[in-house]
Design a protein around this motif. Structure first.
Motif, PDB file in Angstrom:
ATOM      1  N   ALA A   1       0.839  -1.212   0.000  1.00 15.68           N
ATOM      2  CA  ALA A   1       0.000   0.000   0.000  1.00 15.68           C
ATOM      3  C   ALA A   1       0.868   1.255   0.000  1.00 15.68           C
TER       4      ALA A   1
ATOM      5  N   VAL B   1       2.624   1.441  -3.551  1.00 17.94           N
ATOM      6  CA  VAL B   1       1.663   1.569  -4.655  1.00 17.94           C
ATOM      7  C   VAL B   1       1.017   2.952  -4.660  1.00 17.94           C
ATOM      8  N   PHE B   2       0.504   3.394  -3.506  1.00 20.19           N
ATOM      9  CA  PHE B   2      -0.207   4.670  -3.491  1.00 20.19           C
ATOM     10  C   PHE B   2       0.752   5.853  -3.629  1.00 20.19           C
TER      11      PHE B   2
ATOM     12  N   ARG C   1       1.531   5.849  -7.392  1.00 21.26           N
ATOM     13  CA  ARG C   1       0.321   6.245  -8.143  1.00 21.26           C
ATOM     14  C   ARG C   1       0.141   7.753  -8.081  1.00 21.26           C
ATOM     15  N   ALA C   2       0.493   8.352  -6.927  1.00 18.96           N
ATOM     16  CA  ALA C   2       0.400   9.806  -6.820  1.00 18.96           C
ATOM     17  C   ALA C   2       1.384  10.496  -7.763  1.00 18.96           C
TER      18      ALA C   2
ATOM     19  N   GLU D   1      -0.152   9.994 -11.280  1.00 21.00           N
ATOM     20  CA  GLU D   1      -1.528  10.462 -11.461  1.00 21.00           C
ATOM     21  C   GLU D   1      -1.524  11.739 -12.298  1.00 21.00           C
TER      22      GLU D   1
ATOM     23  N   THR E   1       1.461   0.344 -10.983  1.00 22.78           N
ATOM     24  CA  THR E   1       0.728  -0.269  -9.867  1.00 22.78           C
ATOM     25  C   THR E   1       0.951  -1.783  -9.861  1.00 22.78           C
TER      26      THR E   1
ATOM     27  N   PHE F   1      -5.897  -5.977  -3.694  1.00 24.53           N
ATOM     28  CA  PHE F   1      -5.542  -4.778  -4.452  1.00 24.53           C
ATOM     29  C   PHE F   1      -6.270  -4.723  -5.798  1.00 24.53           C
TER      30      PHE F   1
ATOM     31  N   VAL G   1      -7.590  -1.018  -6.815  1.00 24.43           N
ATOM     32  CA  VAL G   1      -6.954  -0.198  -7.853  1.00 24.43           C
ATOM     33  C   VAL G   1      -6.940  -0.969  -9.171  1.00 24.43           C
TER      34      VAL G   1
END
Length: 269
Positions: free
Chosen positions: A38, A41-42, A45-46, A49, A65, A132, A136
């Motif tokens: 987490a 990945v997050f 991803r930010a 994005e 991801t 996950f 996502v």
């Protein structure tokens, strides 16, 4: 050949029975892996994005991801406890008892770690991947890439075993291998592309990472899974590199093990 391999079957089955005595350990491992995935990945991803199309390294948001999530799962598969158990048996002198058995100790260790790998894949890897997948969007690989990934993952397990066995054998040189194991874990995580994909590293550093055996533990399988290779020749080259490093490390393990046996002294009784 079959009869010789059959000698090692009890070590695999007994290892599985021992594992199933501690089922809660898998829940803890799954939670730890999910938390680690987490974070990475997050975070990534930010970074990606809002990037139209492909971002840095040629990754899309779903590609990065998938890469980081599966990298975390591969790391769980590679945690086979061989380094810890070999070092502990050397400290305690238990390795002397193992040596009186009519089997090869390194091969016995390989068979004993297979249930750990299988149990981690089924009881940790699949649940984390499923979780996950609900949270996502992930990249959907082609069937041929899944097959290449499966072969590459099997080779990565062999590479991880050799690296962990070599780490555990440092127990012949020092009575505390904790520091060695921590250094090994950090070096492998970085140069395997688990923390940062090799495609995002600076050129010279990426060249070094691609030349080391650790690439075959994470970045190699994921390159094949995501179809980030240039034709079948390139894919075959990645697999050949893994096979070559697996053979070289296996030979190194055999040579060093033989040398260690010549220096082994166990006191007590």
């Amino acid at each position: 050949m079959t009869a010789r391999l059959r000698r090692y079957t009890p070590f695999a089955t007994s290892g599985l029975q021992s594992l199933l005595q501690y089922r809660s350990m898998f829940a803890m491992t799954a939670m730890t892996a999910a938390a680690g995935a987490a974070v990475t990945v997050f975070l990534w991803r930010a970074v990606y994005e809002g990037t139209p199309g492909r971002g840095p390294g040629g990754f899309t948001v779903s590609d990065i991801t998938t890469y980081l999530l599966v990298a975390q799962i591969l790391q769980v598969l590679h945690t086979n406890r061989v380094d810890d158990e070999v070092a502990a048996e050397v400290y305690r002198g238990d390795v002397a008892v193992m040596l009186v058995r009519p089997v090869s100790y390194p091969v016995m260790r390989f068979f004993a770690c297979l249930p750990v790998v299988g149990a981690n894949a089924v009881l940790v890897g699949l649940p984390v991947l499923g979780l996950f997948a609900l949270l996502v969007p992930l990249s959907v690989p082609r069937p041929a890439d899944v097959l290449l990934f499966a072969v590459s993952t099997a080779l990565s397990v062999l590479l991880a075993f050799c690296v962990n066995l070599l780490t555990g054998m440092t127990g012949f040189l020092t009575t505390n291998t904790w520091g060695v194991r921590m250094v090994k874990q950090s070096v492998v995580a970085f140069f395997a592309g688990q923390l940062v994909p090799i495609a995002l590293m600076p050129g010279p550093l990426a060249a070094v990472a691609k030349a080391l055996p650790f690439r075959g533990m994470v970045d190699g399988p994921l390159t094949l899974l995501l179809g980030r290779y240039d034709g079948w020749t390139d894919a075959a080259g990645l697999l050949a590199q893994q096979v070559g490093w697996a053979a070289a490390l296996s030979l190194l393990c055999a040579v060093l093990w033989r040398a260690a046996m010549g220096r082994l002294e166990v006191l007590g009784g």
